[in-house]
Write a protein that holds these residues in place. Structure first.
Motif, PDB file in Angstrom:
ATOM      1  N   MET A 131      -4.360 -12.695  -6.400  1.00  0.00           N
ATOM      2  CA  MET A 131      -3.127 -13.225  -6.348  1.00  0.00           C
ATOM      3  C   MET A 131      -3.270 -13.872  -7.392  1.00  0.00           C
ATOM      4  SD  MET A 131      -3.414 -16.589  -3.679  1.00  0.00           S
ATOM      5  CE  MET A 131      -1.425 -16.492  -3.387  1.00  0.00           C
ATOM      6  N   PHE A 136      -0.964  -9.769  -3.960  1.00  0.00           N
ATOM      7  CA  PHE A 136      -2.430  -9.698  -3.280  1.00  0.00           C
ATOM      8  C   PHE A 136      -2.954  -8.313  -3.215  1.00  0.00           C
ATOM      9  CE2 PHE A 136       0.656 -12.912  -1.313  1.00  0.00           C
ATOM     10  CZ  PHE A 136      -0.352 -13.549  -1.190  1.00  0.00           C
ATOM     11  N   THR A 150      -1.113 -13.350   5.304  1.00  0.00           N
ATOM     12  CA  THR A 150      -1.275 -13.117   3.869  1.00  0.00           C
ATOM     13  C   THR A 150      -3.048 -14.220   4.293  1.00  0.00           C
ATOM     14  OG1 THR A 150      -0.725 -15.026   3.219  1.00  0.00           O
ATOM     15  CG2 THR A 150      -0.106 -12.340   2.454  1.00  0.00           C
TER      16      THR A 150
END
Length: 718
Positions: free
Chosen positions: A127, A184, A568
């Motif tokens: 990320m 991401f 996430t």
């Protein structure tokens, strides 16, 4: 040094991190959390938790089928998650003759493992922060529509730049209400096969009664395996695929847990609203959630009538019913917890302080109208939120809700195209037919639609009903049974066979006259409809909410320094921690449960509390093998004070060495307000003790082949 890291670090100097609260980005662990975690018992470096260049814990944690979390527990790609996370796949693979959902399943070798039609796991690769890049493209003079268009264009570029020609899935997500952005990178594996699952009486022991409750006694787990091509890359299902050799898998520690032991959870929490304004909380408690609860219960009650009568119908609707029931109890728990905690009042007090700060001369131009705009928005949308939740539950609990409209409109578009274009559209048409009629029983669907229309017409009228439904109500006095019977009897969309018959001899002009399509399309149109006034109110609210979060962080009036959950990967840490003594729990300390307590709940033939004869026999003989606690009991579940929410189901619970000690599966109903406000005293995560998992696999099921491929740590921790 990235600007966001510096800002967060400065904030934490003023507001010390509470170890049990927070869903943290892995890329900031070293700077923000590592020292605190070490004091609590962490023995890993930050690099061993999150590394881009070397294997780390993050490589053993996957998002499971988009809605849960799972962990890799062997060098051969073995996956462990919750039973309720694997529920859909297990139900899909089951038949009345081979009912794996009811009777369990254990593959004795790789050739026996079963492939569901659609199941995938998602590995997190890396990320990064793209806040500066994206926000440099927008300004305060833009409308929200203009702003969103520019942001989406930049997101598309970022995703393309990082997907390496389609090798990876890249997702750019907003945080802190659009004040920050991160991308991401993921890699998806779609050949995932069922390896093992306990019987439903174990995997779902306690049913709806025990859901969200403590003390808990359930074996909420299932096991799968990830397959790849010969080079370890993602591949569609093939008999030639091989078990994935993961970058990292979790060793399993069976020495047990005790009060105040360090506990860390990595997972994909779905949604929290810790920054939600007081008006939104009040709206949920008084308008949205009561409608959700009533609509869900209406769907459940009418599904259950038919599920009890027919085993095949029960199998078809098991997953939909379980999902509906889960959120039904969750939303009722939210109403009770938010009301008891007076959360809206607490938020309102915070907003009053913010409003005073916002109207200081130096802040007024930017923040002065924020609170007024937000409060005005909720006042204008309270009735809409009630209406929309009744309508949403109608859509979710019967295929007759959205199906005729979505499929009908797709067919209308299909018949307007040329032959070449139709060929391209066929897969989508077939997919829609499969979605709406795959697990389908017409009498049940009709009953649910009738009950939901009756409820919707009775309870949502203050906002304004869908026009066709409102007109029908004038003549049927709120009883839609005859109207639904008539609509379905002559409908193209009554069942899969009638749709397929229509497509063999199509008369497209009949679709828009089809009464079931008319009702469904009326409801869908009402759901989507937004007046110019509503669109403007939405835009004004979005701007005000973004400024509220920005201002709360700038003014330091809110101590939350982590972003809301949004599916996430996050890390949360805390300790094994008991609740006050509960006479319903036989355990000496109210932070774990035992098989004795499980057997004490046993009710012969009960759909929620029945137990297999083999478990009762093994318990009577105290045949627990190496999995018993050193005190002699067989552990089942245990409590930690980690901060989790939906989506964390199946998440690994790890000790300070990064070894698996449990699997997270639930929260306690007393702290159901946790999605909005963290309760340090009451908030608990309910976990499945890994020793109980292994006991079921080994002693109960005799699946020694599965035990043999896992890395089991038997030495006591220092």
């Amino acid at each position: 040094m990235k600007k966001v890291v510096l800002f967060l670090t400065m904030c934490l100097m003023a507001f010390p991190v509470r170890a049990d609260e927070g869903m943290w980005f892995l890329m900031f662990i070293e700077r923000l959390n590592h020292r605190d975690m070490e004091k609590m018992g962490l023995q890993l470096t930050a690099e061993e938790i999150y590394s881009i260049n070397h294997h780390s814990l993050k490589d053993a944690v996957v998002q499971f089928n988009g809605g849960c979390t799972a962990e890799i527990v062997s060098k051969e790609g073995l996956v462990l998650t919750n039973h309720h996370c694997g529920y859909n796949a297990i139900a899909e693979l089951s038949t009345e003759e081979q009912n794996y959902l009811k009777n369990g399943f254990w593959a004795k070798n790789r050739s026996e493992e079963l492939k569901p039609k659609s199941l995938y796991v998602r590995f997190f690769v890396r990320m990064d922060d793209v806040s500066k890049r994206i926000l440099s493209k927008v300004n305060d003079k833009m409308t929200e529509t203009e702003r969103n268009k520019v942001i989406q264009q930049e997101i598309a570029l970022i995703e393309k730049e990082n997907n390496e020609g389609g090798k990876y899935t890249v997702s750019v997500r907003p945080f802190f209400q659009g004040n920050e952005y991160y991308y991401f990178v993921y890699q998806d594996y779609k050949d995932v096969r069922l390896v093992g699952t306990p019987t439903e009486s174990l995997g779902k022991f306690g049913g709806d009664t025990d859901n969200w409750e403590w003390p808990r006694h359930t074996a909420d787990f299932s096991m799968f395996r990830v397959y790849a091509d010969k080079d370890g890359n993602p591949a569609e299902y093939s008999k030639d695929n091989l078990p994935l050799q993961p970058k990292h898998h979790l060793p399993i520690n069976i020495t047990g847990v005790k009060e105040n032991d360090f506990a860390m959870i990595l997972g994909y929490p779905g949604r929290t609203n810790r920054w939600m304004p007081s008006g939104g909380i009040a709206q949920n408690v008084k308008y949205a959630y009561p409608a959700w609860v009533e609509g869900a219960k209406t769907g459940m009650d009418n599904m259950k009538k038919f599920m009890k009568q027919d085993a095949t119908v029960n199998l078809k609707y098991a997953s939909k019913y379980a999902s509906t029931a889960n959120y039904w109890k969750n939303r009722q728990g939210m109403i009770d917890a938010l009301t008891k905690a007076k959360t809206a009042t607490a938020k309102s007090n915070e907003e009053a302080k913010f409003n005073a700060w916002a109207n200081k001369p130096e802040n007024k131009e930017k923040y002065g109208n924020v609170i007024a705009t937000i409060n005005d928005y909720y006042a204008k949308t309270n009735l809409k939120s009630r209406h929309d939740n009744y309508l949403t539950q109608l859509m979710r609990t019967t295929s007759y809700g959205a199906g005729p409209s979505v499929l009908g409109n797709a067919l209308i578009a299909y018949y307007k195209e040329n032959e070449a274009k139709r060929t391209e559209m066929i897969p989508k048409i077939n997919s829609l037919i499969g979605n709406y009629y795959g697990d389908f029983y017409a009498p049940l669907e009709k009953e649910v639609l009738t009950a939901q229309l009756n409820l919707y017409a009775a309870k949502a009228s203050e906002y304004g009903l869908a026009p066709v439904v409102a007109k029908m109500k004038e003549t049927n006095k709120g009883n839609f049974a005859a109207d639904v019977d008539k609509a379905i009897a002559g409908s193209i969309f009554a069942n899969k066979e009638s749709v397929e018959a229509f497509m063999k001899d199509p008369k497209p002009e009949l679709i828009e006259a089809d009464q079931l399509y008319v009702i469904s399309n009326d409801l869908m149109t009402k759901m989507r409809a937004k007046s110019p006034e509503q669109l403007k109110a939405d835009d004004d609210f979005a701007i005000a909410y973004r400024k509220l979060v920005e201002g709360l962080r700038e003014s330091k009036l809110n101590t939350i320094q982590y972003p809301d959950a949004n599916s996430t990967l996050r890390l949360t840490y805390g300790k094994v921690r008991s609740l006050p003594t509960d006479k319903r729990n036989d355990a000496k300390i109210n932070n774990y449960t035992t098989m004795t307590g499980m057997v004490n709940k046993y009710k012969v033939g009960d759909s929620e509390f029945d137990l297999p004869a083999r478990l009762l026999e093994l318990n009577k003989a105290k045949d627990f093998g190496e999995y018993a606690d050193k005190a002699g009991y067989m552990p089942v579940n245990f409590l930690t004070d980690n901060d989790i929410t939906g989506g964390n189901s199946g998440s690994p619970v790890l000790n300070g060495k990064g070894e698996l000690i449990g699997v997270a599966f639930d929260g306690n109903i007393e702290a159901m307000a946790g999605d909005v406000i963290f309760d340090k005293k009451l908030q608990r995560t309910i976990n499945l003790d890994i020793r109980f998992v292994l006991w079921i696999i080994d002693k109960y099921a005799g699946a020694h082949n599965i035990i043999e491929e896992m890395t089991i740590v038997r030495d006591a921790q220092p």
